[in-house]
Scaffold this active site. Structure first.
Site, PDB file in Angstrom:
ATOM      1  N   LYS A   1       1.220  -1.289   0.460  1.00 34.31           N
ATOM      2  CA  LYS A   1      -0.190  -0.086  -0.104  1.00 34.31           C
ATOM      3  C   LYS A   1       0.677   1.332  -0.171  1.00 34.31           C
ATOM      4  CE  LYS A   1      -3.855   1.516   2.294  1.00 34.31           C
ATOM      5  NZ  LYS A   1      -5.182   0.385   3.989  1.00 34.31           N
TER       6      LYS A   1
HETATM    7  C1  E4P Z   1      -7.988   1.454   4.198  1.00 34.75           C
HETATM    8  O1  E4P Z   1      -7.829   0.937   3.567  1.00 34.75           O
HETATM    9  C2  E4P Z   1      -8.778   2.372   5.169  1.00 34.75           C
HETATM   10  O2  E4P Z   1      -7.154   2.478   5.486  1.00 34.75           O
HETATM   11  C3  E4P Z   1      -9.253   2.679   5.716  1.00 34.75           C
HETATM   12  O3  E4P Z   1     -10.773   2.092   5.434  1.00 34.75           O
HETATM   13  C4  E4P Z   1      -9.522   3.735   6.601  1.00 34.75           C
HETATM   14  O4  E4P Z   1     -10.901   3.514   6.879  1.00 34.75           O
HETATM   15  P1  E4P Z   1     -11.368   5.017   7.833  1.00 34.75           P
HETATM   16  O5  E4P Z   1     -11.535   6.459   7.664  1.00 34.75           O
HETATM   17  O6  E4P Z   1     -12.407   4.677   9.055  1.00 34.75           O
HETATM   18  O7  E4P Z   1      -9.779   5.522   8.932  1.00 34.75           O
END
Ligand code: E4P
Length: 220
Positions: A83
């Site tokens: 990522k």
């Molecule tokens: C997923 O890859 C993201 O990191 C995650 O969905 C972020 O979610 P949040 O906005 O609830 O922290």
């Protein structure tokens, strides 16, 4: 539609993976911090629990260090997806890793223009954050719609739309209506999708009527 779970909690992942409903996992530095686990130890553990991609995020912000971190993370298990954040260095790193055959999830996407760049950089996944847009009175699901429309115009864009920052079952339903490829769900939202008061009431009535019959399906 594929379901990923958005957590680094191994117990939650094991429990949900046992349902057969989980196609992958996403983590981020905040989720790793919340788990209290060592990043380089927990990612291989999670990778054992699911066959699909497990997103592990780089921590550097410059291309060279991101690339080195990405290569190290990709080496942890065959199903790691690296990522990277949606920055110029992140996109450069995405292109280099994708060209080498590594799946890359480009995260922190908040505009259709950013999503176009991620597709051009060869991302396997683009992660638009719907909940965080809704939080600032913007239209998170509108962004998903726009990205899906744009990607459908170009056969050479192979990037899957991974709906992130999901806050409720409604987000999942709206994303499914649009035709998004993947939703990454907090464990609580996946469990919420199961429940309905009429299911509970109906089951209770069926069980009570069944008990009245005095019958059994199995001998023992
Ligand atoms: C997923 O890859 C993201 O990191 C995650 O969905 C972020 O979610 P949040 O906005 O609830 O922290």
């Amino acid at each position: 539609m594929k379901f990923f779970v958005d957590t680094a909690d191994v117990d939650d992942i094991r429990d949900l993976a046992s349902t057969g409903l989980v196609d992958g996992v996403t983590t981020n530095p905040s989720l790793i911090a919340k788990s209290g686990r060592n990043f380089l130890e927990v990612i291989p553990e999670i990778c054992e629990l699911v066959d699909g991609p497990v997103s592990a995020e780089v921590a550097a912000t410059d291309h060279e260090t991101m690339l080195a971190e990405g290569r190290k993370l990709a080496g942890l298990a065959p199903n790691v997806a690296v990522k990277v954040p949606l920055t110029i260095d992140g996109l450069k790193t995405c292109k280099a890793l994708a060209d080498a055959g590594t799946k890359v999830n480009v995260t922190l996407c908040f505009s259709p223009g950013q999503a176009i760049l991620a597709a051009k950089a060869g991302a396997a996944y683009i992660s638009p954050f719907v909940g965080r847009l809704d939080d600032i009175s913007s239209d998170g699901m509108g962004l998903i719609d726009e990205i899906c429309t744009i990607y459908a115009n170009y056969a050479d864009f192979e990037t899957e739309v991974l709906v992130a920052s999901i806050r409720s079952p409604n987000h999942v339903i709206e994303a499914a209506k649009i035709g998004a490829d993947v939703c990454t769900l907090p464990p609580g939202v996946l469990r919420q999708l199961v429940g309905h008061p009429l299911t509970d009431a109906g089951l209770a009535a069926f069980l009570a009527d069944w008990a009245e019959t005095g019958q059994k399906i199995l001998d023992s």
